[in-house]
Design a protein around this motif. Structure first.
Motif, PDB file in Angstrom:
ATOM      1  N   GLU A 138      -4.059  -7.269  -6.880  1.00 54.96           N
ATOM      2  CA  GLU A 138      -5.023  -6.167  -6.950  1.00 54.96           C
ATOM      3  C   GLU A 138      -4.429  -4.935  -7.618  1.00 54.96           C
ATOM      4  OE1 GLU A 138      -7.760  -3.503  -3.887  1.00 54.96           O
ATOM      5  OE2 GLU A 138      -6.832  -5.361  -3.207  1.00 54.96           O
ATOM      6  N   ARG A 139      -3.142  -4.717  -7.372  1.00 53.27           N
ATOM      7  CA  ARG A 139      -2.472  -3.559  -7.972  1.00 53.27           C
ATOM      8  C   ARG A 139      -1.972  -3.835  -9.391  1.00 53.27           C
ATOM      9  NH1 ARG A 139       0.500  -0.358  -4.373  1.00 53.27           N
ATOM     10  NH2 ARG A 139       1.591   0.377  -6.237  1.00 53.27           N
TER      11      ARG A 139
ATOM     12  N   GLN B 105       3.537   3.259  -3.486  1.00 49.46           N
ATOM     13  CA  GLN B 105       2.541   3.778  -4.422  1.00 49.46           C
ATOM     14  C   GLN B 105       3.001   3.766  -5.876  1.00 49.46           C
ATOM     15  OE1 GLN B 105       1.690   7.669  -2.851  1.00 49.46           O
ATOM     16  NE2 GLN B 105       0.968   6.876  -0.883  1.00 49.46           N
TER      17      GLN B 105
ATOM     18  N   LYS C  51       0.833  -1.213   0.000  1.00 50.99           N
ATOM     19  CA  LYS C  51       0.000   0.000   0.000  1.00 50.99           C
ATOM     20  C   LYS C  51       0.858   1.250   0.000  1.00 50.99           C
ATOM     21  CE  LYS C  51      -3.759   2.249   2.539  1.00 50.99           C
ATOM     22  NZ  LYS C  51      -4.677   2.166   3.710  1.00 50.99           N
TER      23      LYS C  51
ATOM     24  N   LYS D  91       6.080  -0.873  -9.706  1.00 48.44           N
ATOM     25  CA  LYS D  91       5.529  -1.536 -10.885  1.00 48.44           C
ATOM     26  C   LYS D  91       6.018  -2.980 -11.020  1.00 48.44           C
ATOM     27  CE  LYS D  91       5.154   2.803 -13.485  1.00 48.44           C
ATOM     28  NZ  LYS D  91       5.611   3.548 -14.703  1.00 48.44           N
TER      29      LYS D  91
END
Length: 316
Positions: free
Chosen positions: A83-84, A61, A58, A64
């Motif tokens: 999820e990301r 941010q 989380k 990648k």
């Protein structure tokens, strides 16, 4: 580009990376606890795979891509990564040589009574008539016929063993006489002299081995676990050994590590334990960094030939 290492690699492994791009900023931590805000700026994270949490994902941010310099992913926050949509790669394949040597060594130690001879030396006993066997002619089942399992199979074939495999599909592979699925392999356990578990930890493999599996094995069989500790309940394995349903177990992985001092495994005569070292080698990190270097070059140049891409939803 900020590349954050959550551990401190040797300088000789970092030096080639520093030459791959002028805008490459390698940030080295001795522990993830020392990140002090660096996570938020990291585009790439390199980790052993045991320190990241959902909170870290989380906070990262801008990340990648995450490179795990090991094969095991059971401690990674896979749901948060999925999820990301973060690219996830690992170092699958680098363990096959040391783990093959380790496993063949265990089997040789067993059939050649090397542990007993060491005990005799300590006690000053000359006893040359211990019964010894051979690997040649023995039946070996490898449960988890991936890169590591296939490397072990090649070596076992060299020693004259007959090798059977287990994978998720039952699809035949050249190193194995017959391939079974995780649903069907129990039927042929009575014919096996050695059973090696190399399965990863997933929802489908957790506690795969039940009491009936050990009951099906011959009393002279040897069970070797170099996969993950939760493949078999420790209570089930203890019962199988205490009731002498199998002759011996070699266990390198455990549900709780380090193994508690009062654990019954320590004092079992027909169990040999090692402290999760089957993959250890001086060449471990250099091999992992070869994969990372390839993938970093791919990432920098916007190519699509990454090695060892992991599906976080499947865990492998």
């Amino acid at each position: 580009m900020n590349v954050l290492f959550t551990f401190s690699p040797p300088e000789e492994l970092l030096k080639p990376l520093k030459q791959m791009g002028d805008d490459l900023n390698l940030q080295i931590l001795s522990s993830i606890d020392e990140e002090n805000g660096l996570l938020s700026d990291a585009e790439v994270i390199v980790t052993y795979g045991e320190d990241l949490t959902e909170g870290h994902i989380k906070n990262a941010q801008n990340v990648k891509w995450i490179m795990v310099v090991s094969a095991g992913l059971e401690k990674m926050p896979l749901d948060a990564i999925a999820e990301r949509g973060i690219l996830l790669t690992n170092a699958k394949g680098i363990h096959k040589k040391p783990m093959t040597e380790f496993t063949i060594g265990l089997m040789l130690q067993y059939v050649k009574q090397l542990g007993a001879f060491r005990d005799q030396q300590r006690e000053g006993i000359w006893q040359p008539d211990l019964k010894m066997g051979e690997l040649s002619g023995k039946n070996l089942m490898i449960v988890g016929a991936g890169a590591i399992g296939s490397e072990i199979a090649k070596a076992a074939n060299f020693f004259g063993m007959t090798v059977y495999g287990v994978n998720s599909t039952g699809k035949q592979m050249k190193e194995y006489k017959v391939m079974y699925t995780m649903e069907s392999f129990k039927d042929v356990l009575p014919d096996m002299d050695f059973i090696i578990n190399i399965l990863p930890s997933t929802d489908k493999t957790k506690y795969l081995y039940q009491k009936e599996h050990f009951t099906a094995m011959k009393e002279s069989a040897v069970f070797i676990n170099i996969g993950r500790g939760d493949a078999v309940s420790e209570e089930v394995l203890i019962e199988a050994l205490e009731e002498e349903q199998i002759a011996h177990a070699f266990v390198d992985v455990f549900e709780i590590e380090p193994l508690p001092e009062d654990h019954p495994f320590w004092k079992m005569k027909n169990l040999t334990l090692t402290p999760h070292v089957s993959s250890h080698s001086d060449d471990y990190l250099p091999r992992a960094f070869e994969i990372f270097k390839h993938n970093l070059h791919t990432y920098i140049n916007n190519k699509n030939n990454f090695m060892n891409v992991v599906d976080p939803k499947r865990g492998y």
